[in-house]
Design a protein around this motif. Structure first.
Motif, short mmCIF file in Angstrom:
data_model
loop_
_atom_site.label_atom_id
_atom_site.label_comp_id
_atom_site.label_asym_id
_atom_site.label_seq_id
_atom_site.Cartn_x
_atom_site.Cartn_y
_atom_site.Cartn_z
N SER A 428 -5.42 -3.95 4.59
CA SER A 428 -4.12 -4.63 4.52
C SER A 428 -3.10 -3.83 3.70
O SER A 428 -1.93 -3.74 4.09
N THR A 429 -3.53 -3.28 2.56
CA THR A 429 -2.60 -2.58 1.67
C THR A 429 -2.96 -1.10 1.63
O THR A 429 -4.00 -0.71 1.11
N GLN A 430 -2.09 -0.27 2.19
CA GLN A 430 -2.40 1.15 2.34
C GLN A 430 -2.26 1.91 1.02
O GLN A 430 -1.29 1.70 0.27
N PRO A 431 -3.21 2.79 0.72
CA PRO A 431 -3.14 3.58 -0.51
C PRO A 431 -1.84 4.38 -0.61
O PRO A 431 -1.35 4.93 0.38
N GLY A 432 -1.28 4.40 -1.82
CA GLY A 432 -0.07 5.17 -2.07
C GLY A 432 1.21 4.41 -1.88
O GLY A 432 2.27 4.87 -2.32
N THR A 433 1.17 3.25 -1.25
CA THR A 433 2.38 2.45 -1.05
C THR A 433 2.75 1.76 -2.36
O THR A 433 1.90 1.58 -3.25
#
Length: 452
Positions: A428-433
């Protein structure tokens, strides 16, 4: 070429060299701590059997590499129970955040200790602060989570859940160590001054997920009365044979052999059986697993078939004595009184749980996980299960970090809505965002960046 875990270990070690703490404590410098087998701190006091589970007998302030986010850190020795029902003691590292949430929020973090050696405990790794190559693996494996939890204002307990016998992958022992680690936090006002209105969660990855998952299914019996509101874990070993078969003859063979040794540490009957059935090279491998941490054991067992250590090969684990304990290792199976004298379990998780697993996991078999989740859901569990292909075991731990902390945060906030099981494909939550960084905090994110 640096692996992600090695890079994280280097990043944590570098951070530990900085003067992060302002506390005026008499502490041992990194690299000069005493291994648990030689340290009197880990020895049980006289009469400890009369104490309640979770009672703290000894405590000492410690320096660890996470002081920038902590107002205090202590090692404690507390009462727990062996898998076979006898009274025992084990240790934990307890952290207080700089700005605690109110009412208190507690994360019990189970580390992937992954060793059947007494001197590879997570308390020793944390106190060593990167001073031992043998325990750097453990330090790097918990670094992101300790930073993230403290950043969010949570109290963090990191127990030596394998107990005094280093019972790696012995689920019953791990469950008791995790649950009593929470009790130790609640019983130690130097870290947690007030417990009114507290909420707790369980978290771990890989070997730590195994411990968390077993603790989760013992909460309604052994952990009765504790206010644990949610759990989150990934890369979970749910089936002994699937993971043993995956690792046999591979570079990760040492992990599986360590697990078999840890089970033998927990159960004398199994230990005696193994000793009768092993060839001399297997006896030597058993001894090595009890004296070396996993990264030290790796070159000893690299690409070896540990089934060949037994006179009857893989079939040995189907023989009655071995099968008794390998069947016990199936997560989700009921555990009865004859196996676990201290407590039983129906094998079902009774709190909202987030599980995640890479479909292409190269260390812990994904194959049995969907069937486990379905079985849990059919029996009334409430599980959010996320999976995705394309990540190896180590990378998956980082990829799902933000989803984990968002889930646990919602459980603490009382906004978690999980009335039934739900399965999704993807992260759901992409790394680096920005959302990812906000979920774990800058210290944890800087570690991840440093490992890229």
């Amino acid at each position: 070429m640096r692996t992600p875990l090695l890079a994280l270990a280097l990043a944590v070690t570098a951070a530990s060299a900085s003067p992060l703490s302002k506390r005026n404590l008499s502490l041992q410098p990194a690299g000069t701590t005493t291994p648990p087998s030689q340290d009197p701190f880990y020895q049980a006091p006289n009469g400890f059997q009369r104490a309640d589970n979770g009672q703290v007998f000894k405590a000492r302030p410690v320096w660890t590499p996470f002081d920038s986010e902590a107002s205090a850190a202590y090692q404690v020795l507390y009462k727990t129970t062996l898998a076979t029902g006898e009274d025992a003691v084990t240790a934990a590292t307890l952290y207080a955040p700089l700005k605690p949430a109110s009412p208190p929020r507690i994360m019990v973090l189970a580390a992937p200790i992954d060793s059947a050696c007494r001197d590879c405990e997570v308390t020793y790794a944390l106190q060593n602060g990167g001073g031992s190559n043998a325990t750097d693996f453990i330090l790097s494996a918990v670094a992101i989570d300790i930073f993230a939890g403290l950043y969010k204002g949570w109290y963090v307990a990191v127990p030596d859940h394998e107990g005094p016998k280093a019972a790696y992958i012995a689920g019953v022992q791990e469950a008791f160590g995790v649950i009593d680690g929470l009790r130790a936090m609640l019983n130690f006002p130097n870290i947690l001054p007030k417990t009114d209105g507290y909420k707790a969660v369980l978290h771990g990855y890989s070997g730590g997920a195994h411990a968390s998952a077993w603790a989760n299914q013992f909460l309604s019996t052994y952990g009765k009365g504790l206010n644990v509101v949610a759990a989150a874990y990934g890369g979970t070993p749910v089936d002994s044979f699937s993971t043993l078969d995956l690792l046999n003859g591979s570079p990760g063979a040492y992990l599986a052999w360590g697990a078999l040794t840890g089970l033998a540490n927990a159960y004398p009957e199994l230990d005696d059986f193994f000793k009768r059935e092993l060839f001399p090279n297997g006896t030597a491998a058993l001894k090595a697993a009890r004296s070396l941490c996993n990264t030290q054991l790796a070159p000893v067992l690299y690409n070896q078939s540990f089934y060949s250590f037994f006179r009857y090969g893989r079939q040995t684990l189907n023989m009655s004595t071995a099968a008794k304990y390998t069947n016990l290792g199936l997560l989700g199976n009921p555990v009865k009184q004859d196996i676990s004298p201290a407590a039983t379990t129906d094998g079902v998780v009774h709190i909202p749980t987030f599980m995640y697993h890479s479909i292409t996991d190269n260390i812990v078999s994904y194959k049995p996980v969907p069937a486990y989740v379905k079985s849990q859901c059919d029996r009334g569990a409430k599980i959010l299960f996320e999976s995705a292909p394309g990540f190896n075991h180590t990378v998956a731990a980082v990829v799902w970090t933000a989803d984990t902390y968002n889930y646990l945060e919602s459980a603490f906030n009382g906004t978690l809505k999980l009335d039934q099981c739900n399965q999704t494909l993807g992260v759901s939550t992409q790394p680096g965002t920005p959302e990812y960084i906000a979920a774990i905090g800058p210290s944890a994110w800087n570690l991840i960046k440093g490992a890229m």
